[in-house]
Scaffold this active site. Structure first.
Site, PDB file in Angstrom:
ATOM      1  N   GLY A   1       0.749  -1.583   0.019  1.00  0.00           N
ATOM      2  CA  GLY A   1       0.585  -0.094   0.318  1.00  0.00           C
ATOM      3  C   GLY A   1       0.828   1.154  -0.249  1.00  0.00           C
TER       4      GLY A   1
ATOM      5  N   TYR B   1      -3.883   6.714   7.103  1.00  0.00           N
ATOM      6  CA  TYR B   1      -2.176   5.783   7.373  1.00  0.00           C
ATOM      7  C   TYR B   1      -2.782   5.640   6.092  1.00  0.00           C
ATOM      8  CZ  TYR B   1       0.741   2.573   8.537  1.00  0.00           C
ATOM      9  OH  TYR B   1       2.641   1.792   8.851  1.00  0.00           O
TER      10      TYR B   1
ATOM     11  N   ASP C   1      -8.073   5.612  -1.022  1.00  0.00           N
ATOM     12  CA  ASP C   1      -7.082   4.626  -0.293  1.00  0.00           C
ATOM     13  C   ASP C   1      -7.742   2.981   0.449  1.00  0.00           C
ATOM     14  OD1 ASP C   1      -5.557   3.143   0.985  1.00  0.00           O
ATOM     15  OD2 ASP C   1      -4.111   3.896   2.221  1.00  0.00           O
ATOM     16  N   GLU C   2      -8.161   2.514  -0.623  1.00  0.00           N
ATOM     17  CA  GLU C   2      -9.157   0.633  -0.032  1.00  0.00           C
ATOM     18  C   GLU C   2      -8.062  -0.021   0.418  1.00  0.00           C
ATOM     19  OE1 GLU C   2     -12.211  -0.413  -0.986  1.00  0.00           O
ATOM     20  OE2 GLU C   2     -12.944   1.900  -0.903  1.00  0.00           O
ATOM     21  N   VAL C   3      -6.675   0.194   0.666  1.00  0.00           N
ATOM     22  CA  VAL C   3      -5.894  -0.578   0.786  1.00  0.00           C
ATOM     23  C   VAL C   3      -6.491  -1.679   1.870  1.00  0.00           C
ATOM     24  CG1 VAL C   3      -3.552  -1.252   1.698  1.00  0.00           C
ATOM     25  CG2 VAL C   3      -3.656   0.629  -0.039  1.00  0.00           C
ATOM     26  N   LYS C   4      -6.769  -0.940   2.436  1.00  0.00           N
ATOM     27  CA  LYS C   4      -6.918  -1.901   4.009  1.00  0.00           C
ATOM     28  C   LYS C   4      -8.572  -2.902   3.688  1.00  0.00           C
ATOM     29  CE  LYS C   4      -6.097  -2.718   8.475  1.00  0.00           C
ATOM     30  NZ  LYS C   4      -5.262  -1.943   9.544  1.00  0.00           N
TER      31      LYS C   4
ATOM     32  N   THR D   1      12.600  -3.105  -8.778  1.00  0.00           N
ATOM     33  CA  THR D   1      12.821  -4.683  -9.854  1.00  0.00           C
ATOM     34  C   THR D   1      11.647  -5.495 -10.020  1.00  0.00           C
ATOM     35  OG1 THR D   1      15.247  -4.284  -9.224  1.00  0.00           O
ATOM     36  CG2 THR D   1      14.365  -6.280 -10.519  1.00  0.00           C
TER      37      THR D   1
HETATM   38  C1  LIG Z   1      -5.630   2.382   4.017  1.00  0.00           C
HETATM   39  C2  LIG Z   1      -4.000   1.873   4.454  1.00  0.00           C
HETATM   40  N1  LIG Z   1      -2.869   2.435   3.158  1.00  0.00           N
HETATM   41  C3  LIG Z   1      -2.126   2.165   3.393  1.00  0.00           C
HETATM   42  C4  LIG Z   1      -1.424   1.140   4.359  1.00  0.00           C
HETATM   43  C5  LIG Z   1       0.016   0.579   3.842  1.00  0.00           C
HETATM   44  O1  LIG Z   1       0.037  -0.491   3.733  1.00  0.00           O
HETATM   45  P1  LIG Z   1       1.590  -1.701   3.383  1.00  0.00           P
HETATM   46  O2  LIG Z   1       2.045  -2.202   4.857  1.00  0.00           O
HETATM   47  O3  LIG Z   1       1.209  -2.365   2.143  1.00  0.00           O
HETATM   48  O4  LIG Z   1       2.538  -0.924   2.507  1.00  0.00           O
HETATM   49  C6  LIG Z   1      -2.295   0.921   4.546  1.00  0.00           C
HETATM   50  C7  LIG Z   1      -1.190  -0.332   6.080  1.00  0.00           C
HETATM   51  O5  LIG Z   1      -1.634  -0.849   7.388  1.00  0.00           O
HETATM   52  C8  LIG Z   1      -3.936   1.082   5.370  1.00  0.00           C
HETATM   53  O6  LIG Z   1      -4.617   0.708   6.399  1.00  0.00           O
END
Ligand SMILES: Cc1ncc(COP(=O)(O)O)c(C=O)c1O
Length: 444
Positions: free
Chosen positions: A115, A142, A242-245, A299
Site C-alpha cells: 500500500g 494511514y 485508499d482502499e488498501v485496508k 525491480t
Molecule cells: C489504509 C491503508 N493504506 C495504506 C497502508 C499501507 O500498506 P502497506 O503496509 O502494505 O504498505 C495501510 C496499512 O496499514 C492502510 O491501512
C-alpha cells in the site's frame, strides 16, 4: 522454554526492530483458513488476517494453486523491461473492476509491492500532473510506512514523523467521539475546512480512507466522500480513495467507496490483493500514472507469481461469495458483541463502542462508558488475554481492538471468536493480565 518461546528468542536476536509492531508474544508456524497454528500445535482464531493482508484466509486453495503453478515456469520476476501475460491481465481486470468516469484507454494501473508505494506513486503522479505540491489528508489517517506515504499519514505524523512540507491535515469526521471536543466532528465542518484549503489552488490531491482503520475503525458519516468528490471537481484536484485496508469486499461491497456512490479518480489497493504475497495497485488516469516514464522503479514489481495470486483473488472477489460472507459474518459478530455490551458481565461496561462495516469492526475500550475516557492499558491487556485464550486481534489508535478476520471465516468460528474476545475482556477488566506482562510490547 516452549517451541514458540525459542522462536521468539531467535527473532529477537536477528529481526530488525524497525519492522516490528508487536502486542503479545505470538509466533506462528502455519495457518489454514482463519486458523493460525503456533509452534507446538496450539490453534488460534485469526481476527486480524495479518492486518487484512491474508484477507481470504491462510492457504486458500485456489490462490495457493495459482501461486504454485506460476512459480514453476515464471516468465522472469519483473515488468520493468519485459511484459508478461499475468501482469497485463491483472491490470485489465483491475480497470474493469474499479469504476471510473474515464474510458478504459485513458486509464492505467501501477503495480507495486505494498500500500505504501501505491499511495506514494499516486501522490507523486498527482503532483506531477497538476504541477501543484499540496496534498490534503486526514488526522489519524494511514497511507504508508515509508517515504511520502508515511509523511502524509496522520498516525505517523502525530507519533513524531516529520510531515511532508506540503500536506495539510483535516479532522476525519468521527460520529463516535463528539465528546473529544474536536473542532470538527461533523461532515459539513470538515468539508468547510477542505474547501478553504482547496480554494488556495495549490492542492494536487485529496487522499482519504473510506473507513479510517488504523485511526480507530471509523466509518465516516454519510456525505464525506461525496462532498470531497464535489470539492475536488470544483478545484481541479484529484480524489484518491485508499482502499488498501478495506477494499475487495471487506465492507460488504467490492469497494468501500461504493457505500457513498462516489467515483474516485484514483483507487489504491493492496494487502488482500496479493492473496498473501506482496502486491499493490494504483488505478487511475493515464495522465497521472504514465509520466515521467521510468520514475517509479522497483525491480520485482509486477512479479508474475504475485500477479497470478492476485488474478485468483479477483476471481474470488467477482464471485461475490466473500463479500456476502463479510456482510453476514460482520452482522453476526457485531450482534454478539452488542449482546455482550448489554450483558452486565465484568468487562461490558468498559466497551465504549462496537462499530464498523462488514468485517471491519472496532471495539473501543474506555475507563467507563459515561466519561468515555480511552483506556489503552485495558486494550493492551485485553488483546494479550485474547491471545492467551486463543484469538489474535490487534489494537489501533490505542484503545480500539480492530477485528478484521479473513472474509472466508465461518459462522461457527465467529461464535468461538466472540466467546474468546468477551472472556478476554472480562478477564482483563478483572485484572488477569499484569502490567509486567504487557511491558515488553510497545506496539504502535
Ligand atoms: C489504509 C491503508 N493504506 C495504506 C497502508 C499501507 O500498506 P502497506 O503496509 O502494505 O504498505 C495501510 C496499512 O496499514 C492502510 O491501512
Amino acid at each position: 522454554m516452549t517451541d514458540a518461546e525459542r522462536l521468539i528468542a531467535r527473532d529477537d536476536a536477528v529481526i530488525a526492530g524497525v519492522e516490528k509492531l508487536r502486542f503479545f508474544p505470538l509466533a506462528v508456524e502455519s495457518g489454514r483458513g482463519e486458523r493460525l497454528i503456533e509452534p507446538g500445535g496450539r490453534a488460534l482464531i485469526d481476527l486480524s488476517a495479518s492486518w487484512t493482508a491474508s484477507g481470504f484466509g491462510h492457504g486458500h486453495e485456489a490462490i495457493a494453486a495459482a501461486i504454485a503453478h506460476a512459480a514453476v515456469d515464471a516468465p522472469g520476476a519483473s515488468i520493468l523491461s519485459a511484459t508478461h501475460p499475468s501482469a497485463v491481465a491483472l491490470a485489465e481486470q483491475l480497470i474493469a473492476l474499479v469504476p471510473s468516469d474515464l474510458p478504459p484507454h485513458a486509464r492505467r494501473v501501477y503495480l507495486g509491492h505494498a500500500g505504501t508505494d501505491a499511495n506514494d506513486v499516486a501522490i507523486r503522479g498527482c503532483r506531477h500532473a497538476t504541477g501543484r505540491p499540496g496534498i490534503l489528508a486526514f488526522q489519524n489517517g494511514y497511507h504508508g510506512g515509508l517515504g511520502t506515504a508515511q509523511r502524509i499519514s496522520g498516525v505517523h505524523v502525530s507519533a513524531g514523523v516529520t510531515a511532508d512540507p506540503a500536506v495539510a491535515f483535516l479532522p476525519y469526521p468521527d460520529p463516535y467521539r463528539p465528546h473529544t471536543g474536536d473542532p470538527a466532528t461533523v461532515v459539513d465542518d470538515v468539508l468547510r475546512l477542505a474547501a478553504v484549503e482547496l480554494a488556495r489552488g495549490e492542492t494536487a490531491a485529496v487522499i482519504v480512507e473510506p473507513v479510517q482503520s488504523d485511526g480507530g475503525v471509523i466509518v465516516p458519516p454519510p456525505g464525506l466522500l461525496a462532498g470531497l468528490r464535489a470539492l475536488c471537481d470544483r478545484h481541479g484536484a484529484y480524489l484518491i480513495v485508499d482502499e488498501v485496508k478495506v477494499g475487495l469486499g471487506r465492507t460488504g461491497r467490492t469497494h468501500a467507496f461504493e457505500h457513498e456512490g462516489v467515483v474516485p479518480d484514483i483507487v489504491t489497493l493492496g494487502k488482500a490483493l496479493g492473496g498473501g504475497l506482496p502486491l499493490s495497485a494504483a488505478i487511475g488516469p493515464a495522465e497521472v500514472l504514465d509520466e515521467p516514464v521510468a520514475s517509479a522503479l522497483m525491480t520485482t514489481t509486477g512479479n508474475p507469481i504475485s500477479c497470478a495470486a492476485a488474478l485468483a483473488v479477483l476471481e474470488i472477489v467477482r464471485s461475490g461469495v466473500a463479500t456476502r460472507n463479510a456482510r453476514e459474518r460482520g452482522d453476526q459478530l457485531r450482534g454478539l458483541l452488542d449482546e455482550y455490551v448489554r450483558s452486565g458481565r465484568p468487562g461490558a461496561s468498559r466497551v465504549g463502542d462496537v462499530r464498523g462495516r462488514g468485517l471491519s469492526l472496532g471495539l473501543e475500550l474506555v475507563a467507563d462508558r459515561r466519561s468515555a475516557e480511552p483506556d489503552a492499558v485495558l486494550t493492551a491487556k485485553a488483546v494479550y488475554r485474547a491471545w492467551q485464550l486463543g484469538a489474535v486481534a490487534y489494537p489501533v489508535r490505542g484503545n480500539v481492538i480492530e477485528l478484521t478476520p479473513p472474509l472466508t471465516i465461518s459462522a461457527e468460528a465467529i461464535d468461538r471468536a466472540a466467546a474468546i474476545l468477551t472472556a478476554a475482556l472480562d478477564d482483563a477488566a478483572l485484572g488477569a493480565v499484569s502490567d509486567e506482562e504487557i511491558a515488553p510490547f510497545q506496539g504502535w
